[in-house]
Design a protein around this motif. Sequence first.
Motif: not given
Length: 309
Positions: A52-53, A87-95, A177-178, A201-202
């Motif tokens: 992500l970074k 965002h796909d990588c973030l979704d993996d992190l959220l899992d 937003i944010g 950061d996302v």
Amino acid sequence: MGKDAKEMVVAGFRRSLSFSTSSPRRPPPQEKSHHIRSISLPCNSHPLISQLKDKINVLRSWESEAITTRPSSASLCAVLNHLKNLHDCLDDLLDLPQTQDSLRRRSDWVEKLLEDFLRFVDVYGIFQASLVALKEEQLTVQVAIRRRDESKMSSYVKALKKMDKEMRKLTSTVRCIGKSSSSALTFVSNGDAELAAILRDVNEVTVMVSVALFHGMSSSSSSAKSWMVGWRLSKRYQKMKEEKGIREFEEAGVQSLSCLRKKGNDEMRMALGKLQTLEDCIGRIESGSERVFRSLINTRVSLLNILTQ
């Protein structure tokens, strides 16, 4: 007396023994509690955090380059693809269970993030609808060129004007937003600070890419629209012209669509070719933004599941 003295020595020994054995037992609880805190959030060496970074840094580097250069459809599609992968990588992190545990402890902050992602989904949905309408007008104007029918060019002018207005609204909306979710970061515990920073950061780079996209479309449609209606360059338009629109829009020769009846066949073919290039450009942007749109929906669903499960 001898027996009493012996008992005193043994008692003293027992007291010293019990004291000495209690002190070595203190470190294990400390090590255990420290271990529990460390798994509440993936550590710095976790592959998803590192990925992500890296993806965030790529997007920020693109922003630095985009400031000094006029964006092309290719560069915008590339950065949209990077945003989708982020965002796909973030979704993996959220899992990850530890990520979900951290966020469940801050349900108020997750609710703010849900609001942010709902607004992201909304603006990209509107953007998609605008591109579909613009593509239809592109087909109409190509037919008008072939027939040298300048009377039907007005619908294209209206479409560009509407596009410009909508893109400016989207740009203004996405810039806000944010802000509400970022204010909650000060209340996040130290153990969740890394996760909070990643999500912040996302949000920031998503806003940055979205602003560049919508602003680029707005500047491009403003430039094309002014050529179509034959306006004189006012001071206001001269300022607008300096804004960086998408390169293909400005290279498409939209200005050559005026005075169709006076154009030769070669000029007409050239104008049609450039409009076809522009149509392909719009199609690529539409495809890239749609992938981002779907990734944003997936991320929001993941956040919603964290609160409801």
